[in-house]
Write an enzyme that holds these catalytic residues in place. Sequence first.
Site, PDB file in Angstrom:
ATOM      1  N   ASP A 156      66.344 -68.867 -31.650  1.00  0.00           N
ATOM      2  CA  ASP A 156      66.006 -68.418 -30.304  1.00  0.00           C
ATOM      3  C   ASP A 156      67.293 -67.928 -29.642  1.00  0.00           C
ATOM      4  O   ASP A 156      68.398 -68.189 -30.140  1.00  0.00           O
ATOM      5  CB  ASP A 156      65.399 -69.597 -29.532  1.00  0.00           C
ATOM      6  CG  ASP A 156      65.073 -69.251 -28.098  1.00  0.00           C
ATOM      7  OD1 ASP A 156      64.572 -68.138 -27.878  1.00  0.00           O
ATOM      8  OD2 ASP A 156      65.328 -70.077 -27.213  1.00  0.00           O
ATOM      9  N   GLU A 159      65.381 -69.878 -11.239  1.00  0.00           N
ATOM     10  CA  GLU A 159      65.061 -70.163  -9.850  1.00  0.00           C
ATOM     11  C   GLU A 159      66.298 -70.602  -9.081  1.00  0.00           C
ATOM     12  O   GLU A 159      66.549 -70.155  -7.961  1.00  0.00           O
ATOM     13  CB  GLU A 159      63.983 -71.243  -9.772  1.00  0.00           C
ATOM     14  CG  GLU A 159      62.598 -70.780 -10.172  1.00  0.00           C
ATOM     15  CD  GLU A 159      61.534 -71.810  -9.819  1.00  0.00           C
ATOM     16  OE1 GLU A 159      61.916 -72.968  -9.588  1.00  0.00           O
ATOM     17  OE2 GLU A 159      60.349 -71.452  -9.784  1.00  0.00           O
TER      18      GLU A 159
END
Length: 1298
Positions: free
Chosen positions: A420, A690
């Site tokens: 990943d 965020e």
Amino acid sequence: MTRESRDTEITKAAGAGATAAVRGRKKRKNKENKTRTVRANTLLNDHPNPHYANNKIKTTKYTLLSFLPKNLFEQFHRFANVYFVFIALLNFVPVVNAFQPELALAPVVFILSVTAIKDLWEDYRRHRSDTEINHMDCLVYSSMERRYVEKYWKEVQVGDFIRLRCNEILPADVLLLSSSDPDRLCHIETATLDGETNLKQRQVVRSFLDLDCEFDPFKYHSVIECEKPNNDLNRFRGYIVHRSGRRDVLCKENLLLRGCTIRNTEEAVGIVIYAGHETKAMLNNNGPRYKRSKLERQMNVDVFWCVIILLVICSFAAVGHGLWMFQYGDKRPVFDVLSPQGTNLSPIMSAIYLFLTLIIVFQVLIPISLFVSIEIVKICQVYLIHQDMDLYDEETDSHLQCRALNITEDLGQMQYIFSDKTGTLTENKMVFRRCTVAGVEYSHDANARRLAMYQEMDSEEEECMSHGGTLPRRESVTSHQSARVVLRSQSTKSHRRTGSRAEAKRASILSKHTAFSSPMEKDITPDPQLLYKVNECSSQMDFMRFHSQPMSQLSSDLSDIIDFFIALTICNTVVVSSPNQPRHKVRMRFELKSPVKTIEDFIKRFTPSRLTSGSNSSSSSSLITNRSSNKGCSSLLSSPSAESTLTKLHEEQSSHLEPTFSPVPPCYDGKASWNLEEGELRYEAESPDEAALVYAARAYKCSLVGRLPDQVTVELPHLGKLSFELLHTLGFDSTRKRMSVVVKHPLTDQITVYTKGADSVIMDLLKPLDTGKRQKKIICRTQNYLNLYAADGLRTLCIAKKILSKEEYACWLQCHLEAETAIQGREELLFQSALRLETNLQLLGATGVEDRLQDGVPETVAALRRAGLQIWVLTGDKQETAVNIAYACKLLDPEEEMLTLNADSQEACALLLEESLHYIQAKFLCSSADQAAKAFHTNFVPCEINSSSSLSSHNTSPFLVHRLGLVIDGRTLAYALDKTLEDKFLEVARSCRSVLCCRSTPLQKSMVVKLVRNKLKVMTLAIGDGANDVSMIQVADVGVGISGQEGMQAVMASDFALPRFRYLQKLLLVHGHWCYSRLANMILYFFYKNAMFVALLFWYQFYCGFSGSAMIDQWYLIFFNLMFSAFPQLVTGTLDKDVSAETLQRLPQLYVNGQNSEEYKPYMFWMNMIDAFYQSLVCFFIPYFAYADSDVDLFTWGTPITTLALFTILLHLGIETKTWTWMNWLSIIFSITLFFTVALCYNASCPTCFSPSNPYWTMQRQLQEPLFYLLCLITPVTALLPRPFGVQMCNNYYNGTN
């Protein structure tokens, strides 16, 4: 109608009724099988949920009574143990026995006992842990005493009410019914469950939100219907049925999971839904994983060959014995053994019995101790890996974890690595870099210089080398259905993306309790131009608010800027924590209603006076919290029908006036006291993205200062604190790839939707381009900037908004509430509802966030590449971002060509793959590069080549095919993984040096790994850090989890867990190489050792009429492999190092030995067998000729043979040992000392133990003979002298043939 016909009708009706009843029962039964019903334990005197598991945890496998039978049953699942028990029992048959039956059982009993003791110790440790957990205390409601009483965790049952206090650990999965929090929230920390340190909000069940008094369990009369226990941590479905018949939906936001810790909340009450082994935490606790390694599979083949060899030599000896008996005819020899009936046996029966006898005598050829020795060595290897301080991460205080104990040697044979990107190659620590608002780009150069300071500090402290990264400027290719072959020749700029260890260490101290809050992430330097515009916009808005001027007077550009930062601030789930108590949120409440949950809430809240420029007093008064006083503590809300609601809304329509600012906003109180400095506030974010955006907004004085379920409070420059009514939150998910919030704007009273998400999704949801030139211009410019951001390796997000009218919102609200309360197809209905809301958006801008590479990633990738490992990166990021990161981490080389496959259909994908195959063949198999380019341009016009001078330097040999890189996007990958195209895709991909799969879904990741593993028959390793990597990790031969920012889901599914990607280099190149080399050589040595000892007995059969007799005492036969020669090989198998760790890391090419199984080739087994037979000939016949024509007895001749065999075997091991330690010397000395000690004691104390044999004083007499010492010197040297030359000749021959 006749009577018969009426009877027939009645019968049919009865039959139909019975059928319907049966169907109804089946339907109810099926429903019961899929759901569980939970009733409160206060409803009945007895326990109403008797069939559900209690909360007692038992992870042990055995009890005192079941240990022996159950453990033996488990051990007999291994075929080798069954075989050896069968041989031992066969020795109890008088006709075929070779040893004393009791003595023959000793090896099997010893092996089974060692394994049983190990299992018992492990089970005892589990028992101690279970006892400690089961006896923890919690408060449980007692219906008899009408109060909460302390009970042990193990006494909790489904349906019990539990009172939870701050910092307590949850004993079971609990449905939240009450909270002391005025907002009916409960915050939990799930670090023990999934490793995530940030807080998560959980909400009280909707029906109990409006309770005005303390929750009373005795007044609870509802019934819960929910799904069966499962291990999905992110899903919970069900509904609660009240006495009135009303049903409310239950979701994961209402469930508190076992093992989590209560934070932020003084007290909470819930009812137990799942207990004990049915909790989600226990269902996810699978313990260590067990796999069969590649080496073990190869070993099993050789064990099979050992069985064949055993059968062959036993058959040969049986035939020889039959012929030897046949030559006597009717004259039986006096030493012949009679049958049990006292009659003479025929030669055929004698041969059959002898065959079974020899199976017992030669049983050592099948290595009984090999399997146990391998387990012991692997456990020791795991221990040594854990003790390696180079694999310890000081920043996170975490070690490598080995969760699969029996595949350590596979680490040395990996061929493909699937990785990943985010959180694995990168830090997953998002740092705000730049943004574009209303089509204007703000580069934030000062912020870039700030980040460079951290990198310089890192360079000074660790003297790290700079890493390649930024893409050179290049022309864009717009064709979607063409393969682009891009040759990169320009030198890349130095682009440091490594994190700073020193900075991270400081950050870990500063943000001990808060995730994603290091100074590098928080202290953002604003862009001066943008900061000026924000202040100008806020100043004008403040002026217009004071003079009640309409919003239209604010310019569109400034309006977009303020909306952009408002979206960054409120479009998230960030929780604000107070500075002194990081786990306690800030409570700054303005008087607002609870979030819109029903249609009537909407009617009460959004009257025409509030949606227009009505009087301020009415607006203010409508904001006062109005909790009904006539409702009891357990009363429930009633909902009018949707039709009546819409009728009301229709009747209340009024003319729409221009929205204006109120002189004093309804939600703003100038007298509110704010004692906290906003710079001190801490943000508890669920994701680093965020947090990065909230910190970026704070840098522009647009600060998030409070979050409650029904409102979000922000502070804007010049405007002060404003509170937005939070009507709905549509959370982010991997399908929608976006998040939206619906709020009531405090300055305009407009219902506004703020949306942020992936650019590939948001761009498709914008208003049509024909709506206005300005919006079209903003979209085009923003798209160009997004491409530039992606080219620089930044993660991009688009920010958009939408204004809703009252009618639009009411219509959407009705549909959304129907979707929320649906049981069947709820996810799809919610998806469609969100899609209806998130359309025709107005683009505000976009952000570029940098995800920095982890320390040492480029060096690790380069080392793994030199080791011959093929590295594929499977990421969900967009193509340009992934490509740039691939260059930064040296996965892609600027000097190599790159194939880019983007297709819009399966036919186009098939054409691209075909073209790519032809190009690869032409490029690397043609006589010159010019011919290749000519063939490419002639046959494949859509493809594009950017040639450079470096092309001519390449040779045209086929092996240089690896100088290619392949980049493929998610849509094309989906086509390529189709059954009809997967072979072509694999042929193209395996020809490339690197493969980069972008926009990949978790399912696609696992499909790619499975395709490569199954089709190419190679060893695969998958490494990731998030829940989206779990399927890929589980499919691979070896799964590695990174214990990073995204929790522990990947770690829990993995075989090995690493703190950082860079540790993979030493784990594979050093420990993997050592583990493979040690075990491979130990297994081959076992086969050699056992074959050599058995061959000694076989040669003697030629001199005893193949009667199965042995010249070696049975004590030596039984314990030779079990005791006398066992310890040195264990030490060598654990500690031997053929190459030092420094050399293995300096020369990664040495790893190729494991990839090609150089240490354990098929010919090596047969070479060891031949060597064993040769050495046995030497050890047998040198003593045979030395004692020829002498009067020594059988054991006086056999004991020196046993001694010589031991010396030869130990000397052979010494030659094979590469690294000598004091433990090697000690083990060899111990083995020799043990042998002579046992021999001397046995020969002195057991003169008539096994008559007619008499071993009395045999070893003592041998030690007095000079001939014995001469044999001990000559025989091992003669036996081992040819070995070095033979090994070299075999290796040269094998390498020459290959």
